[in-house]
Design a protein around this motif. Sequence first.
Motif, short mmCIF file in Angstrom:
data_model
loop_
_atom_site.label_atom_id
_atom_site.label_comp_id
_atom_site.label_asym_id
_atom_site.label_seq_id
_atom_site.Cartn_x
_atom_site.Cartn_y
_atom_site.Cartn_z
N GLU A 156 -5.66 -4.03 1.33
CA GLU A 156 -4.23 -4.98 1.87
C GLU A 156 -4.22 -5.42 1.11
O GLU A 156 -4.45 -6.02 0.07
CB GLU A 156 -5.01 -5.58 3.59
CG GLU A 156 -4.70 -5.44 4.97
CD GLU A 156 -4.92 -6.26 5.92
OE1 GLU A 156 -4.30 -6.93 5.61
OE2 GLU A 156 -4.96 -5.68 6.84
N THR A 157 -2.53 -5.69 0.63
CA THR A 157 -1.53 -6.26 0.20
C THR A 157 -1.27 -8.09 1.00
O THR A 157 -1.12 -7.65 2.32
CB THR A 157 -0.75 -5.30 -0.28
OG1 THR A 157 0.79 -5.35 0.03
CG2 THR A 157 -1.03 -4.18 -1.03
N PRO A 158 -0.65 -8.44 0.24
CA PRO A 158 0.18 -9.56 0.72
C PRO A 158 1.32 -8.41 1.99
O PRO A 158 2.17 -9.96 1.99
CB PRO A 158 0.81 -10.16 -0.13
CG PRO A 158 0.17 -10.16 -1.85
CD PRO A 158 -0.59 -8.67 -1.60
N LEU A 159 1.91 -8.30 0.91
CA LEU A 159 2.99 -7.51 1.83
C LEU A 159 2.97 -6.98 3.08
O LEU A 159 4.13 -5.61 3.31
CB LEU A 159 3.74 -6.41 0.30
CG LEU A 159 4.27 -6.72 -0.33
CD1 LEU A 159 5.21 -5.59 -2.36
CD2 LEU A 159 5.52 -8.05 -0.47
N THR A 160 2.42 -7.43 3.74
CA THR A 160 2.55 -6.66 5.23
C THR A 160 2.96 -7.45 6.66
O THR A 160 2.74 -8.81 6.07
CB THR A 160 0.88 -6.92 5.78
OG1 THR A 160 -0.44 -6.16 4.33
CG2 THR A 160 -0.02 -6.38 7.26
N SER A 205 -7.42 12.07 -1.23
CA SER A 205 -7.79 11.44 0.00
C SER A 205 -8.10 9.62 -0.69
O SER A 205 -8.55 8.87 0.36
CB SER A 205 -9.14 11.99 0.91
OG SER A 205 -9.77 11.37 -0.37
N ALA A 206 -7.86 9.65 -1.16
CA ALA A 206 -8.69 7.96 -2.07
C ALA A 206 -7.55 7.03 -1.50
O ALA A 206 -7.80 6.02 -1.22
CB ALA A 206 -8.35 7.75 -3.78
N PRO A 207 -6.57 6.89 -1.17
CA PRO A 207 -5.53 6.37 -0.79
C PRO A 207 -5.99 5.68 0.70
O PRO A 207 -5.92 4.46 1.62
CB PRO A 207 -3.64 6.94 -0.45
CG PRO A 207 -3.91 6.97 -1.73
CD PRO A 207 -5.63 8.36 -1.79
N PHE A 208 -6.00 6.85 1.51
CA PHE A 208 -6.55 6.85 2.85
C PHE A 208 -7.41 5.98 3.11
O PHE A 208 -7.88 5.18 4.01
CB PHE A 208 -6.91 7.86 3.63
CG PHE A 208 -6.59 8.43 5.36
CD1 PHE A 208 -6.40 7.86 6.09
CD2 PHE A 208 -8.84 8.38 5.51
CE1 PHE A 208 -6.97 8.18 7.13
CE2 PHE A 208 -9.10 8.85 6.06
CZ PHE A 208 -8.15 7.93 7.59
N VAL A 209 -8.87 6.51 2.23
CA VAL A 209 -10.64 6.53 1.83
C VAL A 209 -9.84 4.81 1.88
O VAL A 209 -10.32 3.10 2.61
CB VAL A 209 -10.91 6.15 1.09
CG1 VAL A 209 -12.03 5.96 1.36
CG2 VAL A 209 -11.51 7.52 1.59
N LEU A 210 -9.02 4.16 0.88
CA LEU A 210 -8.83 2.21 0.50
C LEU A 210 -8.52 1.80 1.36
O LEU A 210 -8.61 0.52 1.85
CB LEU A 210 -7.79 2.07 -0.69
CG LEU A 210 -8.39 2.79 -1.77
CD1 LEU A 210 -7.61 2.44 -2.85
CD2 LEU A 210 -9.68 1.55 -2.28
N VAL A 229 1.02 -0.88 -0.25
CA VAL A 229 0.27 0.05 0.10
C VAL A 229 0.99 1.60 0.06
O VAL A 229 1.34 1.83 -0.54
CB VAL A 229 -1.11 0.04 0.96
CG1 VAL A 229 -2.01 1.52 1.40
CG2 VAL A 229 -1.54 -0.82 0.93
N PHE A 230 2.04 1.22 1.12
CA PHE A 230 2.63 2.55 0.79
C PHE A 230 3.58 2.62 -0.57
O PHE A 230 3.43 3.70 -1.36
CB PHE A 230 4.05 2.15 1.68
CG PHE A 230 5.12 3.08 1.96
CD1 PHE A 230 4.94 4.50 2.56
CD2 PHE A 230 6.72 2.59 0.95
CE1 PHE A 230 6.15 5.39 2.31
CE2 PHE A 230 6.95 3.74 1.12
CZ PHE A 230 6.99 4.89 1.79
N LEU A 231 4.17 1.34 -1.83
CA LEU A 231 4.44 1.39 -2.03
C LEU A 231 3.42 2.59 -3.74
O LEU A 231 4.15 3.56 -4.27
CB LEU A 231 4.70 0.57 -3.00
CG LEU A 231 5.78 -0.50 -2.48
CD1 LEU A 231 6.98 -1.60 -2.48
CD2 LEU A 231 7.48 1.03 -2.31
N LEU A 232 2.09 1.66 -3.45
CA LEU A 232 0.97 1.86 -4.54
C LEU A 232 0.96 3.60 -4.29
O LEU A 232 0.31 4.19 -5.48
CB LEU A 232 -0.10 1.35 -4.49
CG LEU A 232 0.26 0.05 -5.28
CD1 LEU A 232 -0.94 -1.38 -5.12
CD2 LEU A 232 0.63 -0.08 -6.36
#
Length: 273
Positions: free
Chosen positions: A181-185, A169-174, A125-128
């Motif tokens: 979430e992604t598998p890189l958590t 605000s889109a990334p925050f909402v997602l 999520v951070f990279l995206l």
Amino acid sequence: MAVKEAEALTQKNATLQQQLIKENETYYSDLLVYIRTKTFFRDELKTEELLLEVLQDILEAQKNGVSAADYFGNSPKETADQIIEQIPFNFKNVLTTFLYAFLAYAAFSILPNLIFPETAFDAGVFLLSGIYYFFLATILIWGIGQTIYRTIPKVIEITVFLVFILLSSAPFVLKSVLHFETPLTFSLDGTLGILLILFIAAIVIYKASHEPLFATFIPIIFVSALLGVLYRLELTQHYLVSGSGKITASIIMIISVLVSVYLTHRLSKNDSR
């Protein structure tokens, strides 16, 4: 090397602009912003060289009592477009700008996300989000260039501003509302979290010693890194998770953000002169 040369020319440009009378300063400032926003994918060094040439011509004409409008004509947009045509495309600059912007985004967001050990860090999520904000900023820069030499109705300005806030605000909402979430958590508690925090802080502080932009993030970086480490130490963890500890940490964090915003504002104000 080209980046350093471009920065030196930008600084020289800002210094020389202080010699412009008000009328010429307005003329040149509009032309400068228009050209810089329109040459995002072009050679930065060539852009700054041509901008400096224009500024020096205006200063020379000013000494002879000739205004910038009289010297270059009353169609500054045409003059600016002719200058832009002389600047070659350089996508290497775009990649460099992206890396700098992404590192700035990382400095501003990743360490605050690492403060609390119980909060899992989603690298995907951070990279995206970083890529998304870069393209959003690119669109914003392009939009600013579109407004320089044309009159935009107030209704459209307000609408565009609201749409931009919504898109921002889109990334925050997602992440926070839709729980995307992604598998890189993964978890970053204990020693691993402390080592990563110190590593990231060291990189940003090193960059800050060479780049004024990163220096503006130092208050946030320092406070975030300090809180992140203290939350992972048994000696201080119990206080920070208490009511008074949370209030203290929040106040300190808010102050650091305000200081960084102030420093960024001062830097952008000085660069625009």
